[in-house]
Enzyme design. Structure first.
Site, PDB file in Angstrom:
ATOM      1  N   TRP A  99       0.802  -1.154   0.131  1.00  0.00           N
ATOM      2  CA  TRP A  99       0.007   0.038   0.146  1.00  0.00           C
ATOM      3  C   TRP A  99       0.679   1.208  -0.084  1.00  0.00           C
ATOM      4  O   TRP A  99       0.492   2.165  -0.772  1.00  0.00           O
ATOM      5  CB  TRP A  99      -0.808  -0.073   1.037  1.00  0.00           C
ATOM      6  CG  TRP A  99      -2.145  -1.179   1.165  1.00  0.00           C
ATOM      7  CD1 TRP A  99      -1.902  -2.203   1.791  1.00  0.00           C
ATOM      8  CD2 TRP A  99      -2.839  -1.449   0.045  1.00  0.00           C
ATOM      9  NE1 TRP A  99      -3.071  -3.092   1.463  1.00  0.00           N
ATOM     10  CE2 TRP A  99      -3.361  -2.809   0.419  1.00  0.00           C
ATOM     11  CE3 TRP A  99      -3.329  -0.830  -1.242  1.00  0.00           C
ATOM     12  CZ2 TRP A  99      -4.450  -3.397  -0.572  1.00  0.00           C
ATOM     13  CZ3 TRP A  99      -4.131  -1.492  -2.000  1.00  0.00           C
ATOM     14  CH2 TRP A  99      -4.664  -2.733  -1.616  1.00  0.00           C
ATOM     15  N   ASP A 166      -2.192   6.759   6.189  1.00  0.00           N
ATOM     16  CA  ASP A 166      -3.138   5.719   5.697  1.00  0.00           C
ATOM     17  C   ASP A 166      -3.419   4.827   7.002  1.00  0.00           C
ATOM     18  O   ASP A 166      -2.641   3.914   7.235  1.00  0.00           O
ATOM     19  CB  ASP A 166      -2.654   5.002   4.479  1.00  0.00           C
ATOM     20  CG  ASP A 166      -3.532   3.943   4.275  1.00  0.00           C
ATOM     21  OD1 ASP A 166      -4.535   3.670   4.445  1.00  0.00           O
ATOM     22  OD2 ASP A 166      -3.159   3.359   2.815  1.00  0.00           O
ATOM     23  N   LYS A 190     -12.606  -1.856   6.275  1.00  0.00           N
ATOM     24  CA  LYS A 190     -12.165  -2.452   7.196  1.00  0.00           C
ATOM     25  C   LYS A 190     -12.783  -2.630   8.710  1.00  0.00           C
ATOM     26  O   LYS A 190     -12.999  -3.473   9.194  1.00  0.00           O
ATOM     27  CB  LYS A 190     -10.686  -2.457   7.259  1.00  0.00           C
ATOM     28  CG  LYS A 190      -9.926  -3.280   5.970  1.00  0.00           C
ATOM     29  CD  LYS A 190      -9.156  -2.332   4.978  1.00  0.00           C
ATOM     30  CE  LYS A 190      -8.812  -3.142   3.750  1.00  0.00           C
ATOM     31  NZ  LYS A 190      -7.694  -2.388   2.890  1.00  0.00           N
TER      32      LYS A 190
HETATM   33  C1  LIG Z   1      -7.312  -2.128   1.812  1.00  0.00           C
HETATM   34  C2  LIG Z   1      -6.364  -1.010   2.183  1.00  0.00           C
HETATM   35  C3  LIG Z   1      -6.001  -0.010   1.062  1.00  0.00           C
HETATM   36  C4  LIG Z   1      -6.746   0.157  -0.038  1.00  0.00           C
HETATM   37  O1  LIG Z   1      -7.969   0.398   0.032  1.00  0.00           O
HETATM   38  P1  LIG Z   1      -8.950   0.807  -1.234  1.00  0.00           P
HETATM   39  O2  LIG Z   1     -10.209   1.331  -0.641  1.00  0.00           O
HETATM   40  O3  LIG Z   1      -9.428  -0.657  -1.634  1.00  0.00           O
HETATM   41  O4  LIG Z   1      -8.461   1.691  -2.257  1.00  0.00           O
HETATM   42  C5  LIG Z   1      -5.079   0.792   1.341  1.00  0.00           C
HETATM   43  N1  LIG Z   1      -4.249   0.808   2.443  1.00  0.00           N
HETATM   44  C6  LIG Z   1      -4.333   0.001   3.267  1.00  0.00           C
HETATM   45  C7  LIG Z   1      -3.605   0.176   4.369  1.00  0.00           C
HETATM   46  C8  LIG Z   1      -5.343  -0.892   3.050  1.00  0.00           C
HETATM   47  O5  LIG Z   1      -5.632  -1.852   3.971  1.00  0.00           O
END
Ligand SMILES: *Cc1c(COP(=O)(O)O)cnc(C)c1O
Length: 357
Positions: A99, A166, A190
């Site tokens: 990511w 993030d 999540k």
């Molecule tokens: C799942 C995830 C993403 C991607 O997210 P999307 O909403 O599918 O773009 C980005 N960063 C982390 C840490 C993730 O767990």
């Protein structure tokens, strides 16, 4: 048979959220309309949006000089929106895996990037520490929980430059000092909601740093000024998010969920460390509370498919590791009950017995 949902994302939500959203699809709050078909400009939805804002503020203890937006897209949308808005000269990134790399790739379109630290040398099994942060960066970007590798920052960083994080996969799972971040963002699928909505918490002064002429939808000021309703927001996902926040508040907020998350993670890590058939992949001090990654121990590698089959027969869902890491990953997000972790532990013990251990 009862299913135990260890999916990495979209992932398990609280049972009460399934019940409330199911009811709201048939009749939203006695309006005689489905939540799927109400106007985002209605008084009823205004209230949902206002609640989402105030609950997130309360649960995360967000200071008054931060704005919250809930907009469509994914965390991946913010990968390019963050540098589009805030990268004027140079940005720093900590490379802790897939990511982070994707975020770096997008940032390169907008200016200079510097990878100030990386854990790539050991396949991202740890969180880099003690690195220098250059003072001339527009911002430093980190990924607080690395969903694929099961590593997590256990402490907030001290930084001379604005930190942008993030937090897709560990938002509201443990205490974080929001005042140490200039911006926090993530996909909500999540720990907060079904897929389709993202959250961003932005310190107000960051908005004054935007220099680029941006497409309206990309400019964070558009969504802040219009209270996330410049265009049609993902109404249903935001409603589910609000109900998830209500649930979290009702059980005692972040302190209580943190206690539960630690308890669940300890159960599983203890079994991984005890059971001779399995071994954890992340460095112990950086182990994630959310995504618990493990593989078959040396000498038992060929048992992996058999364990997956056995676990599946016992109701375990989503424990296959990411293809880049292999092995197993049990995602233990906020809504996952302790009983599911206990069931997985029992399954690992039974499997070991079957193999004479
Ligand atoms: C799942 C995830 C993403 C991607 O997210 P999307 O909403 O599918 O773009 C980005 N960063 C982390 C840490 C993730 O767990």
């Amino acid at each position: 048979m009862k299913k135990h949902n260890f999916n990495a994302g979209p992932s398990i939500l609280p049972e009460v959220v399934y019940e409330k959203t199911a009811r709201a699809i048939l009749d939203f709050n006695g309006t005689g309309l489905s939540i799927l078909s109400i106007s985002h400009r209605s008084k009823e939805f205004d209230e949902v949006m206002a609640q989402a804002d105030s609950l997130l503020r309360e649960l995360l203890d967000i200071p008054d000089n931060y704005k919250i937006i809930f907009i469509g897209g994914g965390a991946s949308t913010h990968f390019f929106e963050v540098p589009a808005n805030f990268l004027n000269t140079k940005a720093g990134y900590v490379n802790t895996g897939v990511w982070a790399k994707k975020a770096i790739k997008e940032a390169k379109r907008y200016g200079q990037t510097e990878v100030v630290a990386s854990s790539e040398d050991r396949n991202f099994t740890y969180i880099p520490k003690g690195f220098d942060i250059p003072a001339d960066l527009d911002y430093l970007h980190i990924t607080t929980n690395n969903t694929i590798y099961g590593t997590e920052y256990t402490a907030d960083l001290d930084s001379p430059v604005p930190v942008i994080a993030d937090m897709s996969s560990d938002i509201l799972s443990r205490p974080r000092d929001v005042s140490k971040y200039a911006m926090i963002y993530g996909g909500a699928q999540k720990n907060l909601a079904p897929a389709g909505v993202t959250f961003a918490i932005i310190r107000e002064d960051m908005l004054d740093r935007i220099q680029r002429d941006l497409p309206t939808m990309v400019d964070y000021r558009t969504h802040v000024t219009n209270n996330s309703m410049f265009n049609t927001p993902p109404v249903f996902a935001i409603y589910a998010l609000t109900e998830t926040l209500n649930w979290l508040k009702s059980i005692g907020g972040v302190p209580e969920i943190y206690r539960r998350n630690q308890e669940k993670a300890a159960l599983l890590y203890d079994e991984i460390d005890r059971n001779p058939l399995f071994v954890g992949t992340a460095t112990e001090e950086d182990r994630s509370l959310m995504n618990i990654c493990f593989v078959m121990a040396e000498g038992y590698e060929e048992l992996a498919p058999e364990f997956l089959e056995f676990a599946k027969s016992q109701g375990m869902v989503g424990i296959k590791g990411h293809r880049l890491v292999g092995g197993f990953r049990a995602s233990c997000y906020n809504a996952l009950p302790k009983e599911s972790v206990e069931a997985l532990v029992a399954c690992m013990q039974e499997f070991a017995r079957k193999h004479g251990k």
